[in-house]
Structures are given as C-alpha cells and as structure tokens.
Design a protein around this motif. Structure first.
Motif, PDB file in Angstrom:
ATOM      1  N   PHE A  52      56.995  16.152 -40.087  1.00  0.00           N
ATOM      2  CA  PHE A  52      57.632  17.469 -40.062  1.00  0.00           C
ATOM      3  C   PHE A  52      57.525  18.091 -38.675  1.00  0.00           C
ATOM      4  N   VAL A  53      56.334  18.062 -38.092  1.00  0.00           N
ATOM      5  CA  VAL A  53      56.115  18.714 -36.790  1.00  0.00           C
ATOM      6  C   VAL A  53      56.969  18.074 -35.708  1.00  0.00           C
ATOM      7  N   VAL A  54      56.934  16.759 -35.630  1.00  0.00           N
ATOM      8  CA  VAL A  54      57.680  16.057 -34.586  1.00  0.00           C
ATOM      9  C   VAL A  54      59.188  16.120 -34.862  1.00  0.00           C
ATOM     10  N   GLY A  55      59.571  15.889 -36.110  1.00  0.00           N
ATOM     11  CA  GLY A  55      60.995  15.896 -36.437  1.00  0.00           C
ATOM     12  C   GLY A  55      61.652  17.232 -36.154  1.00  0.00           C
ATOM     13  N   VAL A  56      61.025  18.312 -36.602  1.00  0.00           N
ATOM     14  CA  VAL A  56      61.584  19.649 -36.390  1.00  0.00           C
ATOM     15  C   VAL A  56      61.449  20.061 -34.928  1.00  0.00           C
ATOM     16  N   GLY A  57      60.291  19.776 -34.341  1.00  0.00           N
ATOM     17  CA  GLY A  57      60.036  20.192 -32.961  1.00  0.00           C
ATOM     18  C   GLY A  57      61.005  19.577 -31.970  1.00  0.00           C
TER      19      GLY A  57
END
Length: 279
Positions: A52-57
């Motif tokens: 979630f963090v990497v994908g959204v970021g």
C-alpha cells in the motif's frame, strides 16, 4: 481400532489423505485455520503494508511529476499511466508475502504439523490458496483505488475521474494483477519449498522484466510475456498501442488472461509437488 489410535494412523500416511478424525475437517475449517495462522505470524503480515505504502506513494509522486510538465510535454499524455505506475514496485511485497505464506512453513518445519492436522493435501493446499487470496485482496483493493485517486488529485487539471474511459477496467485489472501475482508466488514457493530459493527466482524475474530488460526494444518481444508485464496494456503502463515501438502482441484482456494462465500453471505445479513429495 480405538478412537485414540485412529488419528495417529491418519497422520502417519498424510500423502494418501488417510481417513480418521484429522482428515475430516471441511474446507471452511481449514480456511479459518490458515487465516489464523497467517494473521498470527507478524513478520508475514507486515510484508503487506509496503504494498500500500509503495504503490500509493509512487503513484502520487508520478502524478506530481507529470503535473509539473509544460503543456507541450503534456501532449499525448495518458492520465491513467501514473495511477498504476506504483504497482510496478508495489507488487513486490505481495510477491514476498505469497512466497512466505507457503515456503515459511517448510523453513520452520511446521508444514509437518499442518499435514498431520489436514492430511488431505488438496484440501490443505486449497485452504492456503484461499487464505492468501483473501489477504492479498484486502491490500490490493485499497492500494489500487487510493493510488488512482492520489495520482489524479496530484495531476490537478490533468486528472480524470472514475468515469473516464478505461479507468474502471484498469482498476479491476490492477486489483486482479496484484492478487494473481501473489498466488503465482505461492505456487512457486510450493514447488521450491524454500523462502530463499523462491525469492531468488521470483524477484530477479520481476526486477529484470519491468525495471530492466523490459525497456530494451529487442528483448521486449520476450519479456512482454513475463507474468508481471502481461497486465500492462490493461493498466496503461505499456505505452500507446498505436505506436509500433510500444505495441504489444496481445490486447488488454488477452494479457490478463496470460497472467491467469501463469498463475494457474504455478498453482498446479505447487499442488503436484505437495501431493507427491513428503514434507
């Protein structure tokens, strides 16, 4: 035969899925057990958060980057591209998660206890696949949706909404892309039976395909069929399909179908190894 010896005999021949009280658990009970097992191993569950963090970021940063371009540079720009660009790296933690769910039991030796509790190996494997799919779905859906919204917000006046042409199919494709890759990793781990060997095979394939060799025109004719790239047309990551230099040899839904075949082959291979080899 006494009630006390019956489970022992079932556990003693797990390869044949012997009868007895340990083999009578239904798929629902096996699924609940697998969900509990995954949830209580913190190191495995925490591998989901970076998705979630990497994908959204990265999608957010890509949107900001494109928004800062001049109007001339915006010509031919596809606003859906930054929305799913974060998945190229965000998918990697899910691949690690899928591999650890299966291979972690081999490295710790708990696979023996699992097969004693559920000697019917097909049912045991199905429970693991379903549990992994549920956890992958729980992180894939918000990652894809929030990544899309974040990227479009960052694009400002260049952004589009959920009703834009191709947006909803791409969102569905992004969700399925993440879940299927996670299950593919589980199947590979079931075949290789080791976290180290599994990740040593999986991670270079994804890094070299999407981040390295996949950008070389002459090599792209082969790497376009790697599992992490087959969804790129649907996700608007492959470039304009009207240009010969970017065009793939398949359409968006055919590409997703190829990923389904990759995943099915991996899961089948994992099941055959689990069925035929001792723990």
């Amino acid at each position: 035969m006494t009630a006390a010896t019956e489970p022992t005999m079932a556990a003693g021949d797990p390869a044949r899925g012997g009868a007895g009280t340990t083999g009578t658990a239904g798929l629902g009970a096996v699924l609940r057990a697998e969900l509990t097992k995954i949830r209580t191993v913190r190191s495995t569950v925490w591998t989901l958060l970076p998705t979630f963090v990497v994908g959204v970021g990265i999608s957010l940063l890509a949107g900001l980057s494109f928004a800062s371009q001049s109007p001339d540079q915006q010509k031919g720009f596809d606003p859906l591209f930054p929305a799913f660009y974060g998945l190229t790296l965000g998918q990697l933690p899910l691949v690690v998660f899928g591999a650890l769910v299966m291979a972690g039991e081999y490295s710790s030796g708990t696979i023996r206890a699992t097969l004693v509790a559920v000697p019917r190996r097909g049912r045991c494997y199905a429970g693991k696949v379903l549990a992994t799919a549920l956890f992958a779905s729980a992180v894939a859906l918000p990652t894809v949706l929030v990544g899309f919204l974040a990227a479009q917000a960052a694009l400002g006046r260049y952004g589009v909404g959920l009703g834009a042409e191709g947006a909803l199919p791409a969102l569905l494709g992004g969700y399925l892309h993440l879940v299927l890759l996670c299950l593919l990793a589980l199947g590979v781990a079931a075949m290789l039976r080791s976290p180290v060997r599994s990740l040593a095979v999986l991670l270079p394939v994804f890094f070299l395909g999407s981040q390295g060799l996949g950008n070389v025109p002459g090599v792209r004719t082969v790497t376009q069929y790697l599992p992490d790239q087959t969804s790129w047309v649907l996700l608007h990551l492959a470039g304009s399909q009207d240009e010969a230099r970017w065009a793939r040899d398949y359409g968006p839904w055919t590409g997703l179908g190829l990923l389904v075949l990759w995943t099915a082959a991996s899961l089948l291979g994992g099941y055959l190894v689990l069925r035929r080899r001792d723990a």
